[in-house]
Design a protein around this motif. Structure first.
Motif, PDB file in Angstrom:
ATOM      1  N   ARG A  11       0.841  -1.184   0.000  1.00 13.58           N
ATOM      2  CA  ARG A  11       0.000   0.000   0.000  1.00 13.58           C
ATOM      3  C   ARG A  11       0.874   1.230   0.000  1.00 13.58           C
ATOM      4  O   ARG A  11       2.091   1.146   0.191  1.00 13.58           O
ATOM      5  CB  ARG A  11      -0.922   0.019   1.221  1.00 13.58           C
ATOM      6  N   VAL A  12       0.283   2.375  -0.238  1.00 17.36           N
ATOM      7  CA  VAL A  12       0.974   3.656  -0.203  1.00 17.36           C
ATOM      8  C   VAL A  12       0.474   4.446   0.997  1.00 17.36           C
ATOM      9  O   VAL A  12      -0.731   4.529   1.228  1.00 17.36           O
ATOM     10  CB  VAL A  12       0.736   4.445  -1.507  1.00 17.36           C
ATOM     11  N   ALA A  23      -6.630  -2.415   2.655  1.00 18.72           N
ATOM     12  CA  ALA A  23      -6.811  -2.465   1.201  1.00 18.72           C
ATOM     13  C   ALA A  23      -6.762  -3.886   0.644  1.00 18.72           C
ATOM     14  O   ALA A  23      -6.747  -4.069  -0.565  1.00 18.72           O
ATOM     15  CB  ALA A  23      -5.754  -1.607   0.513  1.00 18.72           C
ATOM     16  N   GLY A  24      -6.736  -4.890   1.512  1.00 18.73           N
ATOM     17  CA  GLY A  24      -6.655  -6.268   1.046  1.00 18.73           C
ATOM     18  C   GLY A  24      -7.959  -6.776   0.463  1.00 18.73           C
ATOM     19  O   GLY A  24      -8.972  -6.073   0.422  1.00 18.73           O
ATOM     20  N   ARG A  25      -7.932  -8.025   0.040  1.00 21.66           N
ATOM     21  CA  ARG A  25      -9.091  -8.627  -0.606  1.00 21.66           C
ATOM     22  C   ARG A  25     -10.236  -8.800   0.384  1.00 21.66           C
ATOM     23  O   ARG A  25     -10.065  -9.316   1.490  1.00 21.66           O
ATOM     24  CB  ARG A  25      -8.704  -9.986  -1.193  1.00 21.66           C
ATOM     25  N   PRO A  54      -7.552   0.274  -2.256  1.00 16.65           N
ATOM     26  CA  PRO A  54      -8.066   1.302  -1.350  1.00 16.65           C
ATOM     27  C   PRO A  54      -9.505   1.720  -1.652  1.00 16.65           C
ATOM     28  O   PRO A  54     -10.194   2.216  -0.770  1.00 16.65           O
ATOM     29  CB  PRO A  54      -7.095   2.479  -1.557  1.00 16.65           C
ATOM     30  N   MET A  55      -9.966   1.515  -2.891  1.00 18.50           N
ATOM     31  CA  MET A  55     -11.358   1.845  -3.221  1.00 18.50           C
ATOM     32  C   MET A  55     -12.184   0.586  -3.432  1.00 18.50           C
ATOM     33  O   MET A  55     -13.343   0.654  -3.847  1.00 18.50           O
ATOM     34  CB  MET A  55     -11.420   2.752  -4.455  1.00 18.50           C
ATOM     35  N   ASN A  86      -3.027   0.735  -6.138  1.00 20.03           N
ATOM     36  CA  ASN A  86      -2.366   2.035  -6.034  1.00 20.03           C
ATOM     37  C   ASN A  86      -3.416   3.135  -5.900  1.00 20.03           C
ATOM     38  O   ASN A  86      -4.246   3.319  -6.802  1.00 20.03           O
ATOM     39  CB  ASN A  86      -1.518   2.268  -7.291  1.00 20.03           C
ATOM     40  N   PRO A  87      -3.425   3.890  -4.801  1.00 19.43           N
ATOM     41  CA  PRO A  87      -4.449   4.929  -4.633  1.00 19.43           C
ATOM     42  C   PRO A  87      -4.416   5.985  -5.732  1.00 19.43           C
ATOM     43  O   PRO A  87      -5.446   6.584  -6.051  1.00 19.43           O
ATOM     44  CB  PRO A  87      -4.136   5.523  -3.261  1.00 19.43           C
TER      45      PRO A  87
END
Length: 385
Positions: free
Chosen positions: A77-78, A297-299, A307-308, A332-333
Motif C-alpha cells: 500500500r501507499v 486495502a486487502g481482498r 483502497p477503493m 495504487n491509490p
C-alpha cells in the motif's frame, strides 16, 4: 557520465570540524533547507568502515554491479505522509506511541538521520527500513523494487536533485563522510516526497555511519486537518522540534515527476475534478468506508481489492492509470481513486440528487451503504468548507 571525487586530505583538526557538522540535520543542503540543527560532537576522527557487500573501494574507476542480494517486502500500500517532525535528540518509543494516539493519526514511522558530506556537499540523509519505508514515498519511487533492494544491500539512494547537482551515477561508489567514512555505492534515484531530504540509506548503514537514531517521525493522518495534527505533534514533542505540515504550498513538489498529490485528501480533491458536479467529499467518504483510506486495502470476502475496493471485473472496465506509469494498478491509490471517480461519473454521480444516490448504490447495492456514504460526505463538507 559523472566521476567519483575522492575527499581532499584533511588534518585531524579539520576532520574534527567536519565530524561536528555531519551529525546534524542541516539547514542548507542540495535541494533546499530542512529544519533542525542536532549537533553531535565526536572527539575521534572518521575511520574507514569495512567495505560493504557488492561495493568497491572508493576512488575513480568503472561502475560496480548493483547488489542483488537485498531482500525487501513487496509493496502492499501507499502511505502518504502528512507531517514530518525533526527533533534535536532521539524521539523515545513512548513519545512515538503518544503521536500515534493523536486524533486522526493512523500511521507513524520513526527514522534515524543526520547531515553527511557527499561529493564535498552537505546532504541530509535518513536511515530507513527499506521494506516498510518504501510505502511512505511517492508511488513512482515506492514501485522501484531495484532501488529498495539496493538499500537493503547496503547501497544508497539519492534524490534527482542530488543526483544531478552532485553528478552521481548508479552503480558507482562514493565516499560518504559521517562519524565514519564509508564508501557506498549509489543504488538508484527517486523522489522521496520530503523537503530537504536528498539521501536514503538502510538502517545498518545508518548505524555504521553514526546517524542519530530516531531523530525524525513521519505521520500519516488521512482525512485529518494537517495543521491541527502538526500543532498536536509540536505540543507533544516539545520545544526545539521542527514540525512540518507537508501540505503547505512551499513543501509541495513542482509539476512533473513527483508532482502528485501528497495525501488521500488531496487525491480525492484532484480526482473529483475529472467528473463535473462530483464533490470530492463523496470520494473521501467511499475511501473511508471501503478501506479506511488505504489502511485495509486487502481482498474482501466478495473479492474486492485496493483502497477503493474494486472487483477485478469492474476494474478492467474503469481502471485508470492516474500516476502515468503505464499501468492501472488496483492497489495504487493514485490509480484507484480516479478510477472510482470515473465509475461514479459513468453512473451519473455528477448530476447530484437521486442520480448521485443511484451512482453510489451502483458502487455497493445497499441503501444503508448509500446513506452512510452520503452522511460521511456531508460531515467532510462541514469540516473542510
Amino acid at each position: 557520465m559523472g566521476h567519483v571525487v575522492a575527499p581532499p586530505p584533511a588534518s585531524r583538526g579539520r576532520t574534527r570540524a567536519a565530524v561536528a557538522a555531519i551529525a546534524l540535520l542541516a539547514a542548507a543542503t542540495v535541494s533546499g533547507g530542512l529544519y533542525a540543527a542536532l549537533t553531535f560532537e565526536d572527539d575521534d576522527p572518521p575511520r574507514a568502515s569495512a567495505p560493504q557487500a557488492g561495493v568497491s573501494p572508493g576512488g575513480p574507476g568503472g561502475p560496480v554491479n548493483v547488489a542483488e542480494g537485498g531482500q525487501v517486502a513487496p509493496l502492499r500500500r501507499v502511505v502518504p505522509p502528512d507531517v514530518l517532525a525533526v527533533a534535536r535528540k532521539p524521539i523515545s518509543p513512548v513519545q512515538v506511541a503518544k503521536v500515534t494516539r493523536i486524533s486522526g493519526v493512523r500511521d507513524v514511522v520513526a527514522v534515524s538521520g543526520g547531515a553527511v558530506q557527499l561529493q564535498g556537499r552537505q546532504v541530509n540523509a535518513l536511515a530507513v527500513d527499506p521494506s516498510s519505508f518504501r510505502s511512505w514515498t511517492p508511488p513512482g519511487t515506492a514501485k522501484k523494487t531495484d532501488l529498495w533492494s539496493a538499500l537493503a544491500g547496503g547501497q544508497f539512494a539519492a534524490s534527482p536533485a542530488a543526483a544531478d547537482q552532485l553528478r552521481l551515477n548508479r552503480g558507482f561508489p562514493y565516499p560518504v563522510v559521517a562519524r565514519t567514512v564509508s564508501t557506498l555505492t549509489m543504488g538508484g534515484s527517486g523522489q522521496f516526497g520530503l523537503p530537504g531530504i536528498d539521501m536514503l540509506v538502510g538502517r545498518d548503514a545508518g548505524t555504521r555511519m553514526g546517524l542519530v537514531p530516531d531523530v525524525a517521525v513521519l505521520v500519516n493522518a488521512p482525512g485529518a486537518d494537517p495543521a491541527k495534527v502538526s500543532a498536536a505533534v509540536t505540543k507533544l514533542l516539545g520545544r526545539g522540534t521542527n514540525v512540518v505540515n507537508l501540505h503547505e504550498g512551499r513543501y509541495q513538489p513542482p509539476p512533473g515527476d513527483g508532482g502528485r498529490p501528497g495525501s488521500y485528501l488531496d487525491l480525492y480533491r484532484q480526482a473529483a475534478r475529472s467528473c463535473r458536479g462530483l464533490s470530492w467529499t463523496v470520494l473521501a467518504a467511499i475511501g473511508q468506508v471501503e478501506s479506511d483510506h488505504g489502511r485495509n486495502a486487502g481482498r474482501s470476502s466478495a473479492g474486492a481489492l485496493g483502497p477503493m475496493q474494486f472487483l477485478p471485473t469492474t476494474w478492467r472496465a474503469y481502471g485508470v492509470d492516474g500516476d502515468g506509469d503505464g499501468k492501472a494498478d488496483i492497489m495504487n491509490p493514485y490509480d484507484a481513486v480516479p478510477g472510482a471517480a470515473k465509475y461514479l461519473c459513468a453512473n451519473g454521480a455528477g448530476g447530484g440528487g437521486q442520480r448521485l444516490y443511484r451512482a453510489v448504490w451502483q458502487y455497493n447495492h445497499a441503501d444503508w451503504y448509500v446513506q452512510k456514504v452520503l452522511n460521511l460526505a456531508r460531515a467532510y463538507e462541514a469540516r473542510y468548507r
